[in-house]
Design a protein around this motif. Structure first.
Motif, PDB file in Angstrom:
ATOM      1  N   ILE A  84       9.894  28.273  74.013  1.00 18.88           N
ATOM      2  CA  ILE A  84       8.726  27.794  73.262  1.00 18.88           C
ATOM      3  C   ILE A  84       8.280  28.845  72.243  1.00 18.88           C
ATOM      4  O   ILE A  84       7.923  28.516  71.105  1.00 18.88           O
ATOM      5  CB  ILE A  84       7.583  27.434  74.243  1.00 18.88           C
ATOM      6  CG1 ILE A  84       7.945  26.138  74.993  1.00 18.88           C
ATOM      7  CG2 ILE A  84       6.244  27.295  73.520  1.00 18.88           C
ATOM      8  CD1 ILE A  84       6.982  25.754  76.112  1.00 18.88           C
ATOM      9  N   ALA A  85       8.337  30.110  72.632  1.00 19.23           N
ATOM     10  CA  ALA A  85       7.860  31.190  71.751  1.00 19.23           C
ATOM     11  C   ALA A  85       8.665  31.269  70.456  1.00 19.23           C
ATOM     12  O   ALA A  85       8.136  31.662  69.414  1.00 19.23           O
ATOM     13  CB  ALA A  85       7.925  32.528  72.493  1.00 19.23           C
ATOM     14  N   LEU A  99       1.860  23.857  73.639  1.00 15.87           N
ATOM     15  CA  LEU A  99       1.606  24.316  75.011  1.00 15.87           C
ATOM     16  C   LEU A  99       0.140  24.717  75.190  1.00 15.87           C
ATOM     17  O   LEU A  99      -0.516  24.321  76.164  1.00 15.87           O
ATOM     18  CB  LEU A  99       2.549  25.494  75.317  1.00 15.87           C
ATOM     19  CG  LEU A  99       2.518  26.210  76.675  1.00 15.87           C
ATOM     20  CD1 LEU A  99       1.307  27.082  76.877  1.00 15.87           C
ATOM     21  CD2 LEU A  99       2.695  25.247  77.836  1.00 15.87           C
ATOM     22  N   ASN A 100      -0.380  25.469  74.232  1.00 16.46           N
ATOM     23  CA  ASN A 100      -1.760  25.953  74.368  1.00 16.46           C
ATOM     24  C   ASN A 100      -2.777  24.811  74.318  1.00 16.46           C
ATOM     25  O   ASN A 100      -3.754  24.806  75.060  1.00 16.46           O
ATOM     26  CB  ASN A 100      -2.069  26.992  73.285  1.00 16.46           C
ATOM     27  CG  ASN A 100      -1.320  28.288  73.544  1.00 16.46           C
ATOM     28  OD1 ASN A 100      -1.089  28.652  74.696  1.00 16.46           O
ATOM     29  ND2 ASN A 100      -0.914  28.988  72.479  1.00 16.46           N
ATOM     30  N   HIS A 101      -2.559  23.857  73.428  1.00 19.70           N
ATOM     31  CA  HIS A 101      -3.468  22.696  73.365  1.00 19.70           C
ATOM     32  C   HIS A 101      -3.438  21.923  74.680  1.00 19.70           C
ATOM     33  O   HIS A 101      -4.471  21.470  75.174  1.00 19.70           O
ATOM     34  CB  HIS A 101      -3.074  21.750  72.229  1.00 19.70           C
ATOM     35  CG  HIS A 101      -3.369  22.273  70.857  1.00 19.70           C
ATOM     36  ND1 HIS A 101      -4.554  22.880  70.524  1.00 19.70           N
ATOM     37  CD2 HIS A 101      -2.629  22.260  69.728  1.00 19.70           C
ATOM     38  CE1 HIS A 101      -4.525  23.238  69.246  1.00 19.70           C
ATOM     39  NE2 HIS A 101      -3.365  22.882  68.745  1.00 19.70           N
ATOM     40  N   TRP A 105      10.746  19.607  79.828  1.00 20.70           N
ATOM     41  CA  TRP A 105      12.201  19.475  79.911  1.00 20.70           C
ATOM     42  C   TRP A 105      12.778  18.616  78.775  1.00 20.70           C
ATOM     43  O   TRP A 105      13.991  18.382  78.738  1.00 20.70           O
ATOM     44  CB  TRP A 105      12.604  18.855  81.259  1.00 20.70           C
ATOM     45  CG  TRP A 105      12.373  19.762  82.441  1.00 20.70           C
ATOM     46  CD1 TRP A 105      11.810  21.016  82.435  1.00 20.70           C
ATOM     47  CD2 TRP A 105      12.700  19.495  83.812  1.00 20.70           C
ATOM     48  NE1 TRP A 105      11.767  21.535  83.708  1.00 20.70           N
ATOM     49  CE2 TRP A 105      12.307  20.621  84.583  1.00 20.70           C
ATOM     50  CE3 TRP A 105      13.274  18.409  84.472  1.00 20.70           C
ATOM     51  CZ2 TRP A 105      12.473  20.692  85.967  1.00 20.70           C
ATOM     52  CZ3 TRP A 105      13.452  18.471  85.853  1.00 20.70           C
ATOM     53  CH2 TRP A 105      13.056  19.609  86.588  1.00 20.70           C
ATOM     54  N   GLN A 106      11.925  18.126  77.884  1.00 18.38           N
ATOM     55  CA  GLN A 106      12.418  17.257  76.806  1.00 18.38           C
ATOM     56  C   GLN A 106      12.525  18.068  75.509  1.00 18.38           C
ATOM     57  O   GLN A 106      11.627  18.866  75.199  1.00 18.38           O
ATOM     58  CB  GLN A 106      11.447  16.071  76.622  1.00 18.38           C
ATOM     59  CG  GLN A 106      11.741  15.163  75.436  1.00 18.38           C
ATOM     60  CD  GLN A 106      13.034  14.345  75.603  1.00 18.38           C
ATOM     61  OE1 GLN A 106      13.733  14.455  76.596  1.00 18.38           O
ATOM     62  NE2 GLN A 106      13.348  13.537  74.609  1.00 18.38           N
ATOM     63  N   GLY A 107      13.610  17.856  74.767  1.00 19.63           N
ATOM     64  CA  GLY A 107      13.756  18.528  73.482  1.00 19.63           C
ATOM     65  C   GLY A 107      12.944  17.821  72.413  1.00 19.63           C
ATOM     66  O   GLY A 107      12.731  16.609  72.469  1.00 19.63           O
ATOM     67  N   SER A 108      12.463  18.583  71.448  1.00 19.45           N
ATOM     68  CA  SER A 108      11.741  18.000  70.309  1.00 19.45           C
ATOM     69  C   SER A 108      12.434  18.425  69.021  1.00 19.45           C
ATOM     70  O   SER A 108      12.428  19.605  68.662  1.00 19.45           O
ATOM     71  CB  SER A 108      10.282  18.482  70.296  1.00 19.45           C
ATOM     72  OG  SER A 108       9.644  18.037  69.114  1.00 19.45           O
ATOM     73  N   HIS A 109      13.037  17.426  68.350  1.00 15.50           N
ATOM     74  CA  HIS A 109      13.735  17.696  67.089  1.00 15.50           C
ATOM     75  C   HIS A 109      12.854  17.424  65.879  1.00 15.50           C
ATOM     76  O   HIS A 109      13.195  17.813  64.772  1.00 15.50           O
ATOM     77  CB  HIS A 109      14.967  16.795  66.959  1.00 15.50           C
ATOM     78  CG  HIS A 109      15.953  16.962  68.064  1.00 15.50           C
ATOM     79  ND1 HIS A 109      15.862  16.302  69.271  1.00 15.50           N
ATOM     80  CD2 HIS A 109      17.048  17.739  68.151  1.00 15.50           C
ATOM     81  CE1 HIS A 109      16.864  16.648  70.053  1.00 15.50           C
ATOM     82  NE2 HIS A 109      17.592  17.532  69.408  1.00 15.50           N
ATOM     83  N   ASP A 110      11.755  16.675  66.112  1.00 14.02           N
ATOM     84  CA  ASP A 110      10.991  16.183  64.964  1.00 14.02           C
ATOM     85  C   ASP A 110       9.536  16.624  64.947  1.00 14.02           C
ATOM     86  O   ASP A 110       8.834  16.394  63.978  1.00 14.02           O
ATOM     87  CB  ASP A 110      11.078  14.646  64.892  1.00 14.02           C
ATOM     88  CG  ASP A 110      10.632  13.977  66.198  1.00 14.02           C
ATOM     89  OD1 ASP A 110      10.357  14.702  67.180  1.00 14.02           O
ATOM     90  OD2 ASP A 110      10.569  12.740  66.239  1.00 14.02           O
ATOM     91  N   HIS A 111       9.056  17.236  66.014  1.00 14.58           N
ATOM     92  CA  HIS A 111       7.648  17.689  66.032  1.00 14.58           C
ATOM     93  C   HIS A 111       7.542  19.203  66.236  1.00 14.58           C
ATOM     94  O   HIS A 111       6.949  19.901  65.430  1.00 14.58           O
ATOM     95  CB  HIS A 111       6.864  16.975  67.130  1.00 14.58           C
ATOM     96  CG  HIS A 111       6.524  15.549  66.801  1.00 14.58           C
ATOM     97  ND1 HIS A 111       5.706  15.214  65.750  1.00 14.58           N
ATOM     98  CD2 HIS A 111       6.902  14.384  67.363  1.00 14.58           C
ATOM     99  CE1 HIS A 111       5.583  13.898  65.685  1.00 14.58           C
ATOM    100  NE2 HIS A 111       6.312  13.363  66.653  1.00 14.58           N
ATOM    101  N   ARG A 112       8.102  19.705  67.332  1.00 17.96           N
ATOM    102  CA  ARG A 112       7.924  21.127  67.690  1.00 17.96           C
ATOM    103  C   ARG A 112       9.227  21.899  67.640  1.00 17.96           C
ATOM    104  O   ARG A 112       9.354  22.960  68.255  1.00 17.96           O
ATOM    105  CB  ARG A 112       7.290  21.225  69.076  1.00 17.96           C
ATOM    106  CG  ARG A 112       5.944  20.536  69.163  1.00 17.96           C
ATOM    107  CD  ARG A 112       4.894  21.216  68.283  1.00 17.96           C
ATOM    108  NE  ARG A 112       3.642  20.459  68.291  1.00 17.96           N
ATOM    109  CZ  ARG A 112       2.505  20.930  67.809  1.00 17.96           C
ATOM    110  NH1 ARG A 112       2.459  22.143  67.272  1.00 17.96           N
ATOM    111  NH2 ARG A 112       1.425  20.200  67.810  1.00 17.96           N
TER     112      ARG A 112
END
Ligand code: BEZ
Length: 199
Positions: free
Chosen positions: A151-152, A165-167, A53-60
């Motif tokens: 995610i896709a 996600l897969n890791h 539920w958290q956004g990632s602006h700098d990694h993913r």
């Protein structure tokens, strides 16, 4: 609340004077320990559940198209399984930077789950990084199917969101732990990928 939490985290003094502190990891920290540690042990914390539920602006993801990564949501009675690391206080500077997009350090009881813990409830007070719903990068709830679609299509400086996600799913399987939320998103991602391959 500001999304850049480095300054807030550096003011946390609860473990000042300690030579080492246990840190609980429930997301990328389970599979990516890019910091020195003294010990690493399977562990869990109570009353929290893992959610994308958290956004990632700098990694993913990017500032314009944030990806989705995990945070913990309060859930009375739930158990979140992960990995605990015994680290020295200097390591927090690195982690505060790595997890700066909304995550705050929180003190929590951590229960160990390896053979050393011997089925007894061996627990310590340690730290966990949590991105609470009031942080600016928080995205919030969606169906597992919608999260998989998000995610896709997301990627950022650390790589495709789907790798994250897969890791994580792989690491949870290695720990022998079920997480219906994570594994259902994984199932939808596989389905989406095979549909894409057919078109
Ligand atoms: C963790 O794995 O514990 C974690 C993941 C993302 C941000 C902060 C912590």
């Amino acid at each position: 609340m500001t999304a850049d939490t480095i300054a807030i985290n550096q003011k946390m003094d609860q473990f000042d004077g300690h030579h080492s502190v246990w840190l609980f990891g429930y997301g990328s920290l389970i599979y990516k320990a890019d910091f020195p540690y003294l010990q690493r042990r399977p562990a869990s914390i109570a009353n929290w559940t893992r959610r994308f539920w958290q956004g990632s602006h700098d990694h993913r993801g990017t500032p314009d198209a944030p990806g989705r990564v995990v945070t913990l949501i309060e859930a009375p009675g739930a158990i979140c399984h992960g990995m605990a690391y015994l680290i020295t206080p200097e390591v927090f500077a690195h982690l505060d930077h790595r997890e700066k997009d909304g995550y705050l350090r929180l003190a929590t009881p951590i229960s160990f789950e390896d053979e050393e813990a011997n089925n007894a409830s061996e627990s310590v007070l340690g730290l966990v990084y949590i991105a609470t719903p009031d942080n600016l990068a928080f995205i919030g709830e969606a169906s597992e199917r919608d999260i998989a679609e998000h995610i896709a299509r997301s990627a950022g400086p650390s790589g495709p969101n789907s790798d994250y996600l897969n890791h994580l799913a792989h690491a949870l399987r290695e720990l022998g732990r079920d997480d219906p939320h994570v594994f259902e998103i994984e199932r939808h991602l596989v389905e989406l990928a095979s549909r894409m391959a057919r078109t």
